[in-house]
Design an enzyme around this catalytic site. Structure first.
Site, PDB file in Angstrom:
ATOM      1  N   GLU A  28       0.882  -1.165   0.000  1.00 19.67           N
ATOM      2  CA  GLU A  28       0.000   0.000   0.000  1.00 19.67           C
ATOM      3  C   GLU A  28       0.919   1.214   0.000  1.00 19.67           C
ATOM      4  O   GLU A  28       1.610   1.476   0.987  1.00 19.67           O
ATOM      5  CB  GLU A  28      -0.859  -0.028   1.263  1.00 19.67           C
ATOM      6  CG  GLU A  28      -1.877   1.077   1.349  1.00 19.67           C
ATOM      7  CD  GLU A  28      -2.742   0.921   2.590  1.00 19.67           C
ATOM      8  OE1 GLU A  28      -3.845   0.371   2.479  1.00 19.67           O
ATOM      9  OE2 GLU A  28      -2.272   1.331   3.675  1.00 19.67           O
ATOM     10  N   HIS A  67      14.453  22.877  -6.175  1.00 16.22           N
ATOM     11  CA  HIS A  67      13.241  23.657  -6.434  1.00 16.22           C
ATOM     12  C   HIS A  67      12.365  23.793  -5.196  1.00 16.22           C
ATOM     13  O   HIS A  67      12.385  22.942  -4.309  1.00 16.22           O
ATOM     14  CB  HIS A  67      12.397  22.967  -7.519  1.00 16.22           C
ATOM     15  CG  HIS A  67      13.125  22.731  -8.794  1.00 16.22           C
ATOM     16  ND1 HIS A  67      12.840  21.675  -9.628  1.00 16.22           N
ATOM     17  CD2 HIS A  67      14.125  23.417  -9.392  1.00 16.22           C
ATOM     18  CE1 HIS A  67      13.620  21.716 -10.692  1.00 16.22           C
ATOM     19  NE2 HIS A  67      14.420  22.758 -10.573  1.00 16.22           N
ATOM     20  N   LYS A  77       5.717  17.819   0.016  1.00 15.04           N
ATOM     21  CA  LYS A  77       5.745  16.762  -0.996  1.00 15.04           C
ATOM     22  C   LYS A  77       6.001  15.409  -0.336  1.00 15.04           C
ATOM     23  O   LYS A  77       6.719  15.321   0.662  1.00 15.04           O
ATOM     24  CB  LYS A  77       6.863  17.015  -2.016  1.00 15.04           C
ATOM     25  CG  LYS A  77       6.708  18.299  -2.801  1.00 15.04           C
ATOM     26  CD  LYS A  77       7.900  18.525  -3.710  1.00 15.04           C
ATOM     27  CE  LYS A  77       7.757  19.827  -4.481  1.00 15.04           C
ATOM     28  NZ  LYS A  77       8.942  20.102  -5.291  1.00 15.04           N
ATOM     29  N   TYR A 137       5.600  12.347  -7.251  1.00 14.14           N
ATOM     30  CA  TYR A 137       5.442  13.113  -6.024  1.00 14.14           C
ATOM     31  C   TYR A 137       4.050  13.661  -5.861  1.00 14.14           C
ATOM     32  O   TYR A 137       3.419  14.105  -6.795  1.00 14.14           O
ATOM     33  CB  TYR A 137       6.484  14.211  -5.867  1.00 14.14           C
ATOM     34  CG  TYR A 137       6.890  14.988  -7.084  1.00 14.14           C
ATOM     35  CD1 TYR A 137       6.546  16.325  -7.221  1.00 14.14           C
ATOM     36  CD2 TYR A 137       7.653  14.397  -8.079  1.00 14.14           C
ATOM     37  CE1 TYR A 137       6.949  17.063  -8.320  1.00 14.14           C
ATOM     38  CE2 TYR A 137       8.059  15.125  -9.184  1.00 14.14           C
ATOM     39  CZ  TYR A 137       7.708  16.455  -9.300  1.00 14.14           C
ATOM     40  OH  TYR A 137       8.111  17.169 -10.397  1.00 14.14           O
ATOM     41  N   ASP A 175      17.939  25.692 -14.355  1.00 15.62           N
ATOM     42  CA  ASP A 175      18.666  25.245 -13.170  1.00 15.62           C
ATOM     43  C   ASP A 175      20.144  25.604 -13.234  1.00 15.62           C
ATOM     44  O   ASP A 175      20.780  25.821 -12.201  1.00 15.62           O
ATOM     45  CB  ASP A 175      18.490  23.739 -12.960  1.00 15.62           C
ATOM     46  CG  ASP A 175      17.107  23.381 -12.431  1.00 15.62           C
ATOM     47  OD1 ASP A 175      16.401  24.288 -11.949  1.00 15.62           O
ATOM     48  OD2 ASP A 175      16.731  22.194 -12.511  1.00 15.62           O
TER      49      ASP A 175
END
Length: 195
Positions: A28, A67, A77, A137, A175
């Site tokens: 799960e 980020h 997140k 995410y 970046d």
């Protein structure tokens, strides 16, 4: 699931239970009830409500990050790697935190099934260590392009070992030109209410 506290307040490693048998395995990957009980929002115990799932596919050597989203659109997140393996990095940007500017680096992979909960007030990035990696995410706030922020992932002052030789790193143009931490404004001042 098991929730493992780390040396940086708020960063929590999540290890889902795996149930193997002759056919393979079952796990799960997320339960709101269990997540709320074992993780919640650091220092408040409130529930985290995820509203958006993202997924990326990248090749070996890709470095994405570091980020974050500025308040009032900051995000927590819950991240994991569902194919291949990555070095996942979260860095504390909370002004006044005893671990401000410090990072945690952990390998997430399809084999170890580990996840990392990254609360608001952190920058996040990862480096792809396998030929290909699929990275997923869950976010507790919607993407808000106007609030994008970032720190130079290759800032030597951060001391991050991305486990990729410099010449093999693949970064986005955005970046590549991000400012180092010392040259960046503090987007999470101590007075900011993150939750």
């Amino acid at each position: 699931m098991e929730a493992i506290r780390t040396e940086i307040e708020g960063l929590i490693i999540v290890e889902p239970k795996l149930f193997p048998d002759a056919r393979g395995w079952f796990t799960e990957t997320y339960s709101q009830k269990e997540f709320d009980e074992k993780v919640g929002i650091p220092a408040t115990g409130k529930a985290v409500v995820f509203v958006q799932d993202n997924e990326s596919c990248s090749t070996r050597g890709v470095v994405r990050g570091l980020h974050y989203q500025r308040p009032p659109y900051s995000q927590s997140k819950l991240v994991r790697c569902t194919l291949g393996r990555v070095l996942d990095v979260a860095m504390d940007l909370r002004e006044g935190s005893p671990t401000y500017g410090r990072h945690l680096a952990i390998e997430l992979s399809a084999e170890n099934h580990r996840q990392l909960f990254i609360p608001r007030g952190f920058a996040h990035g990862f480096a792809v260590l396998s030929e290909t990696a699929v990275f997923s995410y869950k976010c507790d706030a919607f993407y808000a392009p106007q609030s994008e922020g970032g720190i130079q992932a290759l800032d030597p002052a951060l001391g991050i070992d991305w486990q990729i030789p410099y010449g093999d790193m693949i970064l986005s143009d955005k970046d590549r030109v991000r400012a180092c931490l010392a040259d960046s404004p503090c987007d999470f001042p101590a007075t900011t209410k993150l939750y």
